[in-house]
Write a protein that holds these residues in place. Structure first.
Motif, PDB file in Angstrom:
ATOM      1  N   SER A  74       0.868  -1.165   0.009  1.00  0.00           N
ATOM      2  CA  SER A  74       0.154   0.024   0.154  1.00  0.00           C
ATOM      3  C   SER A  74       0.839   1.310  -0.028  1.00  0.00           C
ATOM      4  O   SER A  74       0.580   2.384  -0.697  1.00  0.00           O
ATOM      5  N   ASN A  75       1.987   1.313   0.703  1.00  0.00           N
ATOM      6  CA  ASN A  75       2.799   2.366   0.819  1.00  0.00           C
ATOM      7  C   ASN A  75       3.660   2.767  -0.544  1.00  0.00           C
ATOM      8  O   ASN A  75       4.244   3.733  -0.671  1.00  0.00           O
ATOM      9  N   MET A  76       3.978   1.563  -1.093  1.00  0.00           N
ATOM     10  CA  MET A  76       4.899   1.891  -2.341  1.00  0.00           C
ATOM     11  C   MET A  76       4.133   2.779  -3.364  1.00  0.00           C
ATOM     12  O   MET A  76       4.913   3.229  -4.309  1.00  0.00           O
ATOM     13  N   TRP A  77       2.878   2.848  -3.187  1.00  0.00           N
ATOM     14  CA  TRP A  77       2.047   3.773  -4.121  1.00  0.00           C
ATOM     15  C   TRP A  77       1.886   5.341  -3.982  1.00  0.00           C
ATOM     16  O   TRP A  77       1.197   6.021  -4.461  1.00  0.00           O
ATOM     17  N   ALA A  78       2.446   5.506  -2.758  1.00  0.00           N
ATOM     18  CA  ALA A  78       2.396   6.833  -2.216  1.00  0.00           C
ATOM     19  C   ALA A  78       2.831   8.013  -3.206  1.00  0.00           C
ATOM     20  O   ALA A  78       2.453   8.933  -3.429  1.00  0.00           O
ATOM     21  N   GLY A  79       4.149   7.649  -3.871  1.00  0.00           N
ATOM     22  CA  GLY A  79       4.296   8.611  -4.980  1.00  0.00           C
ATOM     23  C   GLY A  79       3.289   8.986  -5.931  1.00  0.00           C
ATOM     24  O   GLY A  79       3.394  10.091  -6.682  1.00  0.00           O
ATOM     25  N   ARG A 101       7.857  23.126   3.986  1.00  0.00           N
ATOM     26  CA  ARG A 101       8.035  22.200   2.928  1.00  0.00           C
ATOM     27  C   ARG A 101       8.320  20.824   3.408  1.00  0.00           C
ATOM     28  O   ARG A 101       7.753  19.938   2.657  1.00  0.00           O
ATOM     29  N   ALA A 102       8.663  20.631   4.524  1.00  0.00           N
ATOM     30  CA  ALA A 102       8.752  19.231   5.179  1.00  0.00           C
ATOM     31  C   ALA A 102       7.398  18.594   5.353  1.00  0.00           C
ATOM     32  O   ALA A 102       6.908  17.718   5.153  1.00  0.00           O
ATOM     33  N   ALA A 103       6.393  19.687   6.050  1.00  0.00           N
ATOM     34  CA  ALA A 103       5.204  19.431   6.184  1.00  0.00           C
ATOM     35  C   ALA A 103       4.326  18.825   4.780  1.00  0.00           C
ATOM     36  O   ALA A 103       3.420  18.027   4.838  1.00  0.00           O
ATOM     37  N   LEU A 104       4.620  19.466   3.692  1.00  0.00           N
ATOM     38  CA  LEU A 104       4.112  18.947   2.506  1.00  0.00           C
ATOM     39  C   LEU A 104       4.451  17.615   2.221  1.00  0.00           C
ATOM     40  O   LEU A 104       3.610  16.930   1.575  1.00  0.00           O
ATOM     41  N   MET A 105       5.615  17.055   2.317  1.00  0.00           N
ATOM     42  CA  MET A 105       5.938  15.725   2.150  1.00  0.00           C
ATOM     43  C   MET A 105       5.312  14.790   3.208  1.00  0.00           C
ATOM     44  O   MET A 105       4.945  13.812   3.093  1.00  0.00           O
ATOM     45  N   ASN A 106       5.642  15.245   4.388  1.00  0.00           N
ATOM     46  CA  ASN A 106       5.158  14.287   5.530  1.00  0.00           C
ATOM     47  C   ASN A 106       4.096  14.193   5.920  1.00  0.00           C
ATOM     48  O   ASN A 106       3.499  13.059   6.656  1.00  0.00           O
ATOM     49  N   GLY A 107       2.960  15.001   5.439  1.00  0.00           N
ATOM     50  CA  GLY A 107       1.586  14.837   5.676  1.00  0.00           C
ATOM     51  C   GLY A 107       1.244  13.548   4.790  1.00  0.00           C
ATOM     52  O   GLY A 107       0.386  12.877   5.591  1.00  0.00           O
ATOM     53  N   ASN A 108       1.832  13.393   3.831  1.00  0.00           N
ATOM     54  CA  ASN A 108       1.568  12.323   3.065  1.00  0.00           C
ATOM     55  C   ASN A 108       1.801  10.902   3.922  1.00  0.00           C
ATOM     56  O   ASN A 108       1.263   9.842   3.833  1.00  0.00           O
ATOM     57  N   VAL A 109       3.284  11.102   4.324  1.00  0.00           N
ATOM     58  CA  VAL A 109       3.808   9.705   5.022  1.00  0.00           C
ATOM     59  C   VAL A 109       2.964   9.620   6.333  1.00  0.00           C
ATOM     60  O   VAL A 109       2.736   8.284   6.409  1.00  0.00           O
ATOM     61  N   VAL A 110       2.633  10.868   7.141  1.00  0.00           N
ATOM     62  CA  VAL A 110       1.920  10.346   8.185  1.00  0.00           C
ATOM     63  C   VAL A 110       0.446   9.584   7.938  1.00  0.00           C
ATOM     64  O   VAL A 110       0.102   8.900   8.669  1.00  0.00           O
ATOM     65  N   ASN A 111      -0.237  10.233   6.971  1.00  0.00           N
ATOM     66  CA  ASN A 111      -1.425   9.704   6.452  1.00  0.00           C
ATOM     67  C   ASN A 111      -1.014   8.256   6.272  1.00  0.00           C
ATOM     68  O   ASN A 111      -2.063   7.263   6.773  1.00  0.00           O
ATOM     69  N   ASN A 112      -0.345   7.696   5.421  1.00  0.00           N
ATOM     70  CA  ASN A 112      -0.036   6.281   5.202  1.00  0.00           C
ATOM     71  C   ASN A 112       0.283   5.674   6.462  1.00  0.00           C
ATOM     72  O   ASN A 112      -0.307   4.565   6.544  1.00  0.00           O
ATOM     73  N   GLY A 113       0.926   6.223   7.424  1.00  0.00           N
ATOM     74  CA  GLY A 113       1.460   5.384   8.830  1.00  0.00           C
ATOM     75  C   GLY A 113      -0.090   5.268   9.360  1.00  0.00           C
ATOM     76  O   GLY A 113      -0.163   4.036   9.637  1.00  0.00           O
ATOM     77  N   LEU A 114      -0.985   6.084   9.586  1.00  0.00           N
ATOM     78  CA  LEU A 114      -2.136   5.952  10.171  1.00  0.00           C
ATOM     79  C   LEU A 114      -3.135   4.970   9.558  1.00  0.00           C
ATOM     80  O   LEU A 114      -3.718   4.030  10.091  1.00  0.00           O
TER      81      LEU A 114
END
Length: 258
Positions: A74-79, A101-114
């Motif tokens: 599921s996370n491999m498709w984050a891009g 700028r870190a928030a723009l990228m990390n929001g996606n990562v945190v969402n995927n983590g949840l």
């Protein structure tokens, strides 16, 4: 720091709203793990008679593998999400705001983590309903979920970086398809390490997917090897931090090219 955290949470909420508005997608993401659990679980249930699985039930062995594999796939498709933001011009509009700028990228990562954490808990519960036994209890299950989230963070952040670099759907699809099966089968997902060929076993020792499985399985066993859990978990954490840092650096490179 507080601004960066609040901005990251705002971007995470934005992503979660998209996920909440597509309940069909949430159901679809659970269909494949269900197939893995109950089709593979029944097809290979006698394989535990070969020994080396640490349990007499193949389903007990399979559940942590399915949790980790689901986190990876599921996370491999984050891009792809990042690429869509670029193509719609949404990301460029955010660049005109003072948001971190870190928030723009990390929001996606945190969402995927949840999402990964929720998906992992559901798979564990499905396994429990199917007759799986988890001697490690809630604590062992929590370790498995954290390991899956860390693995998802690694590949989610790398996928974001890939989306920034290639900016083509076909490239992301091709690379993910190429990596998914080798990473899965060069691990202890379906087979005990003692039953694997020697060369596959040695490669699995360097496979982050296998690290998450080893940590989760050990923590959920009756006699956890906490040295192995902490060692693999620490390695996953280091890789996750490095992957997030790389995605942020890649984003800054993209920003300069706009």
């Amino acid at each position: 720091m507080s601004n960066a955290v609040s901005q990251t949470w705002y971007m995470t909420q934005r992503q979660l709203l998209v996920f909440a508005r597509q309940p069909a997608y949430a159901i679809i993401t659970l269909i494949q793990p269900v197939f893995w659990l109950f089709l593979f679980g029944n097809l290979f249930k006698k394989v535990v008679e070969l020994g080396g699985f640490g349990t007499t039930s193949y389903l007990d062995y399979l559940v942590p593998g399915v949790v980790v594999m689901s986190a990876l796939s599921s996370n491999m498709w984050a891009g792809m999400g990042t690429l869509e933001e670029i193509q719609r011009g949404t990301l460029n509009r955010f660049l005109t705001t003072p948001v971190s700028r870190a928030a723009l990228m990390n929001g996606n990562v945190v969402n995927n983590g949840l999402v990964t954490a929720g998906q992992s808990v559901i798979i564990v519960l499905l396994g429990l309903l199917g007759g799986a036994d988890y001697p490690g209890g809630i604590g062992g299950t929590a370790v498995l979920v954290v390991a899956a989230v860390l693995l998802g963070t690694i590949f989610g952040a790398l996928s974001n970086a890939l989306g920034m670099l290639v900016r083509e759907r076909e490239s992301i699809i091709g690379i993910n398809t190429f990596l998914l099966l080798p990473l899965t089968f060069l691990s202890s997902a379906f087979m005990a390490p003692s039953q694997m060929p020697g060369w596959m076993r040695h490669i699995a020792d360097f496979n982050p997917l296998n690290w998450a499985m080893v940590a989760g399985r050990s923590a959920m066993s009756a006699n956890p090897d906490w040295g192995a859990v902490l060692g693999r978990g620490g390695a996953l954490l280091v890789l996750a931090v490095a992957a997030v840092w790389l995605s942020i650096r890649t984003f800054r490179s993209y920003q300069r090219s706009v």
